[in-house]
Scaffold this motif. Structure first.
Motif, PDB file in Angstrom:
ATOM      1  N   SER A 138       0.959  -1.398  -0.127  1.00 41.29           N
ATOM      2  CA  SER A 138       0.023   0.230  -0.031  1.00 41.29           C
ATOM      3  C   SER A 138       1.036   1.145  -0.093  1.00 41.29           C
ATOM      4  CB  SER A 138      -0.801   0.106   1.406  1.00 41.29           C
ATOM      5  OG  SER A 138      -1.710   1.048   1.452  1.00 41.29           O
ATOM      6  N   HIS A 147      -0.427   4.532   0.156  1.00 41.88           N
ATOM      7  CA  HIS A 147      -0.948   5.792   1.021  1.00 41.88           C
ATOM      8  C   HIS A 147      -2.026   5.258   2.126  1.00 41.88           C
ATOM      9  CE1 HIS A 147       0.912   8.740  -1.089  1.00 41.88           C
ATOM     10  NE2 HIS A 147       0.262   8.410  -2.265  1.00 41.88           N
ATOM     11  N   GLY A 148      -2.014   3.813   2.279  1.00 40.37           N
ATOM     12  CA  GLY A 148      -2.898   3.499   3.366  1.00 40.37           C
ATOM     13  C   GLY A 148      -4.226   2.775   2.993  1.00 40.37           C
ATOM     14  N   SER A 208      -2.620  -0.198  -7.451  1.00 46.59           N
ATOM     15  CA  SER A 208      -2.271   0.020  -8.797  1.00 46.59           C
ATOM     16  C   SER A 208      -1.016   1.009  -8.862  1.00 46.59           C
ATOM     17  CB  SER A 208      -3.341   0.219  -9.547  1.00 46.59           C
ATOM     18  OG  SER A 208      -4.474  -0.595  -9.694  1.00 46.59           O
ATOM     19  N   ASN A 248      -6.735  -1.881  -5.568  1.00 49.40           N
ATOM     20  CA  ASN A 248      -6.811  -0.667  -5.368  1.00 49.40           C
ATOM     21  C   ASN A 248      -6.418   0.267  -6.556  1.00 49.40           C
ATOM     22  OD1 ASN A 248      -7.458   1.988  -4.354  1.00 49.40           O
ATOM     23  ND2 ASN A 248      -6.718   1.311  -2.228  1.00 49.40           N
ATOM     24  N   GLY A 249      -7.104   1.042  -6.732  1.00 50.70           N
ATOM     25  CA  GLY A 249      -6.513   2.115  -7.749  1.00 50.70           C
ATOM     26  C   GLY A 249      -7.441   3.354  -7.847  1.00 50.70           C
ATOM     27  N   SER A 250      -6.902   4.454  -8.278  1.00 48.50           N
ATOM     28  CA  SER A 250      -7.698   5.664  -8.251  1.00 48.50           C
ATOM     29  C   SER A 250      -8.324   6.197  -9.617  1.00 48.50           C
ATOM     30  CB  SER A 250      -6.752   7.101  -7.897  1.00 48.50           C
ATOM     31  OG  SER A 250      -6.794   6.686  -6.582  1.00 48.50           O
ATOM     32  N   TRP A 251      -7.722   5.415 -10.840  1.00 46.96           N
ATOM     33  CA  TRP A 251      -8.213   5.982 -12.213  1.00 46.96           C
ATOM     34  C   TRP A 251      -8.570   4.696 -12.949  1.00 46.96           C
ATOM     35  CZ3 TRP A 251      -3.536   7.998 -10.488  1.00 46.96           C
ATOM     36  CH2 TRP A 251      -2.324   7.633 -11.324  1.00 46.96           C
ATOM     37  N   PRO A 302      -7.783   0.829 -12.205  1.00 42.03           N
ATOM     38  CA  PRO A 302      -7.097  -0.094 -11.401  1.00 42.03           C
ATOM     39  C   PRO A 302      -6.515  -1.066 -12.400  1.00 42.03           C
ATOM     40  CG  PRO A 302      -9.123   0.328 -10.327  1.00 42.03           C
ATOM     41  CD  PRO A 302      -9.085   1.090 -11.759  1.00 42.03           C
ATOM     42  N   THR A 303      -5.011  -1.549 -12.290  1.00 42.56           N
ATOM     43  CA  THR A 303      -4.553  -2.779 -13.037  1.00 42.56           C
ATOM     44  C   THR A 303      -4.040  -3.787 -11.969  1.00 42.56           C
ATOM     45  OG1 THR A 303      -2.677  -1.134 -12.982  1.00 42.56           O
ATOM     46  CG2 THR A 303      -3.961  -1.177 -15.000  1.00 42.56           C
ATOM     47  N   SER A 352      -9.748   3.918  -4.403  1.00 46.25           N
ATOM     48  CA  SER A 352      -9.120   4.972  -3.338  1.00 46.25           C
ATOM     49  C   SER A 352      -8.984   4.592  -1.944  1.00 46.25           C
ATOM     50  CB  SER A 352      -9.269   6.359  -3.518  1.00 46.25           C
ATOM     51  OG  SER A 352      -9.163   6.604  -5.110  1.00 46.25           O
ATOM     52  N   ARG A 353     -10.107   4.519  -1.613  1.00 46.64           N
ATOM     53  CA  ARG A 353     -10.361   4.202  -0.186  1.00 46.64           C
ATOM     54  C   ARG A 353     -11.650   3.311   0.188  1.00 46.64           C
ATOM     55  NH1 ARG A 353      -6.283   5.887   0.498  1.00 46.64           N
ATOM     56  NH2 ARG A 353      -5.283   7.551   1.900  1.00 46.64           N
TER      57      ARG A 353
HETATM   58  C1  LIG Z   1       3.452   6.249  -8.932  1.00 44.71           C
HETATM   59  C2  LIG Z   1       2.063   5.997  -9.003  1.00 44.71           C
HETATM   60  C3  LIG Z   1       1.305   5.476  -9.811  1.00 44.71           C
HETATM   61  C4  LIG Z   1      -0.137   5.108  -9.841  1.00 44.71           C
HETATM   62  N1  LIG Z   1      -0.496   4.221 -10.919  1.00 44.71           N
HETATM   63  C5  LIG Z   1      -1.900   4.106 -11.108  1.00 44.71           C
HETATM   64  C6  LIG Z   1      -2.351   3.272 -12.081  1.00 44.71           C
HETATM   65  O1  LIG Z   1      -1.861   2.888 -13.112  1.00 44.71           O
HETATM   66  N2  LIG Z   1      -3.932   3.343 -12.127  1.00 44.71           N
HETATM   67  C7  LIG Z   1      -4.519   3.659 -10.911  1.00 44.71           C
HETATM   68  O2  LIG Z   1      -5.757   3.360 -10.967  1.00 44.71           O
HETATM   69  N3  LIG Z   1      -4.092   4.325  -9.836  1.00 44.71           N
HETATM   70  C8  LIG Z   1      -2.749   4.443  -9.859  1.00 44.71           C
HETATM   71  N4  LIG Z   1      -2.186   5.085  -8.966  1.00 44.71           N
HETATM   72  C9  LIG Z   1      -2.777   5.457  -7.497  1.00 44.71           C
HETATM   73  C10 LIG Z   1      -2.996   4.375  -6.501  1.00 44.71           C
HETATM   74  O3  LIG Z   1      -3.047   3.076  -6.902  1.00 44.71           O
HETATM   75  C11 LIG Z   1      -4.177   4.746  -5.669  1.00 44.71           C
HETATM   76  O4  LIG Z   1      -4.478   6.173  -5.329  1.00 44.71           O
HETATM   77  C12 LIG Z   1      -4.649   3.793  -4.590  1.00 44.71           C
HETATM   78  O5  LIG Z   1      -5.733   3.937  -3.903  1.00 44.71           O
HETATM   79  C13 LIG Z   1      -3.464   3.841  -3.790  1.00 44.71           C
HETATM   80  O6  LIG Z   1      -3.658   2.910  -2.663  1.00 44.71           O
HETATM   81  P1  LIG Z   1      -2.959   2.947  -1.238  1.00 44.71           P
HETATM   82  O7  LIG Z   1      -3.855   4.013  -0.458  1.00 44.71           O
HETATM   83  O8  LIG Z   1      -3.189   1.770  -0.765  1.00 44.71           O
HETATM   84  O9  LIG Z   1      -1.729   3.384  -1.491  1.00 44.71           O
HETATM   85  C14 LIG Z   1      -0.751   5.403  -8.770  1.00 44.71           C
HETATM   86  C15 LIG Z   1      -0.074   6.222  -7.740  1.00 44.71           C
HETATM   87  C16 LIG Z   1       1.302   6.226  -7.926  1.00 44.71           C
HETATM   88  C17 LIG Z   1       1.851   7.173  -6.466  1.00 44.71           C
END
Ligand SMILES: Cc1cc2nc3c(=O)[nH]c(=O)nc-3n(C[C@H](O)[C@H](O)[C@H](O)COP(=O)(O)O)c2cc1C
Length: 387
Positions: free
Chosen positions: A251, A253-254, A304, A335-338, A340-341, A367-368
């Motif tokens: 993870s 950001h948590g 992701s 998990n992913g913000s735009w 997810p892969t 995201s969360r």
């Molecule tokens: C360098 C970087 C690359 C990322 N690439 C992707 C991505 O390819 N697709 C996506 O959906 N989110 C991407 N994210 C966003 C994180 O996957 C997303 O914010 C996720 O919620 C983070 O989970 P966490 O809170 O467990 O870290 C990326 C984030 C960072 C910092």
């Protein structure tokens, strides 16, 4: 220096200064480089030591020899943590013969440029013997435990098995710690891939009457050998040792961490057995690998990252691929913000392993974690625990 039997002495050395064993494994209680000498009519030195502790080892050897000269140096394994001093021994004792597998003898010049053992080597293979007087050693091939040149030897007078890296363990001999914990971490990270070869060796050993196991790392085993052999049989067969689940997360950001921890709680509520949680960004990778093999089920949860999976999870799954991880049920949380892969990448890596059952439906956190994700995690937990 301690007596193993009246004629076999321990001359190994503890290494408490080492930072990482094999440059990757944390060893908070150090490492032992075991070596033995058999003082019969002929004198056989059983392996040398890591060059890091060469001076100490040579001192132990001299003390044990008490003025005698080695007739043989038996090299069970050519890895430098055991064979670093072979060239020094060859130079110091011109009458001494080097006893090893053909493959090991061919490896010697790779490590020691210009080493000359012409007329001073004895190539041994499965079933060959070496008479030392009262004691006779019989050699057994143990290829790929965990290098191809490995042999083990058995002394049928004292019923001692010199087992090379089999039955080895992280931790110096001075460490007062549980054998299984550090032996298991050692086994899966070092030998995990070679279960079939370990099984073949165990089958050979089952026909021998072994009272004492002298490994190249960790304590000499002389009591309750059935316990150690039983664990090795379980590990070599990739059987589940402990009912339970490893929850491994990566993870940034948590957000994924919160989902993984909630999943662990749900599993505990459902009586899943031992539930271990590992933060792949911070915790010991070797312990995560150990726990994955130890338990029958696993949850992988990751963010992701650049159209792929967050690298600590990629690293973990790559370790499992290398070590031959197999025959387990696995649930996936991504998990992913735009876009997810992570889930797709994790599934693809897991698919490359033998007999891995990926449990559906994968959970995607955006995201969360939200209230709507709770029933999805519960459903995934139920699917993972359903047999
Ligand atoms: C360098 C970087 C690359 C990322 N690439 C992707 C991505 O390819 N697709 C996506 O959906 N989110 C991407 N994210 C966003 C994180 O996957 C997303 O914010 C996720 O919620 C983070 O989970 P966490 O809170 O467990 O870290 C990326 C984030 C960072 C910092």
């Amino acid at each position: 220096m301690t007596d193993i039997t009246s004629k076999i002495k321990y001359i190994g050395v503890d290494d408490l200064d080492i930072d990482l064993f094999e440059s990757q494994y944390e060893v908070p209680n150090g490492m032992s480089y075991n070596s033995y000498v058999i003082l019969d009519e002929k004198v056989a030195v059983m392996d040398t030591c890591d060059g890091r502790k060469g001076d100490e080892w040579k001192k132990n050897l001299k003390e044990a020899l008490a003025g005698r000269t080695p007739d043989y140096l038996v090299v069970h394994h050519m890895e430098p943590d055991h064979a670093s001093l072979v060239a020094d021994m060859v130079a110091e004792y011109p009458e001494m013969q080097v006893v090893a597998s053909d493959k090991a003898l061919k490896m010697l010049p790779q490590f020691f440029e210009g080493i000359d053992i012409d007329g001073r080597s004895v190539a041994v293979k499965e079933g060959d013997t070496l008479c030392l007087g009262e004691h006779t050693l019989t050699f057994y091939a143990a290829a790929m435990i965990h290098w191809p040149e490995v042999i083990v030897s058995y002394d049928d007078v004292d019923k001692v098995l010199f087992s090379a890296d089999a039955f080895g363990k992280f931790g110096a001999l001075s460490a007062d710690e549980d054998w299984a914990c550090e032996a298991r971490r050692y086994y899966f990270n070092i030998c995990g891939k070679y279960g079939a070869q370990v099984k073949r060796l165990l089958d050979k050993l089952s026909k021998l009457d072994v009272n004492i196991i002298c490994p190249l790392h960790g304590p000499v085993l002389s009591e309750n050998l059935g316990y150690y052999l039983g664990l090795y049989n379980t590990w070599a067969a990739y059987e589940v040792e402990t009912e339970g689940v490893l929850v491994a997360y990566a993870s940034i950001h948590g957000g994924t961490k919160a989902a993984a921890e909630r999943m662990a709680e749900i599993l505990r509520e459902r009586g899943a057995g031992k539930v271990a949680v590992t933060d792949l960004c911070r915790d010991d990778m070797a312990e995560a690998v150990e726990d994955a093999f130890r338990m029958g089920k696993m949850v992988v949860a990751a963010a992701s990252y650049d159209g792929n999976v967050f690298p600590p999870m990629h690293d973990f799954l790559h370790h499992l691929q290398l070590k031959g991880f197999r025959s387990r049920r696995v649930a996936i949380i991504e998990n992913g913000s735009w876009a997810p892969t992570a889930g797709r990448v994790m599934a693809c890596m897991l698919d490359s392993m033998k007999d891995i059952e990926i449990v559906e439906p994968m959970v995607t956190i955006i995201s969360r974690m939200k209230a709507e994700d709770e029933p999805k995690l519960q459903e995934l937990a139920d699917a993972l625990l359903a047999e």
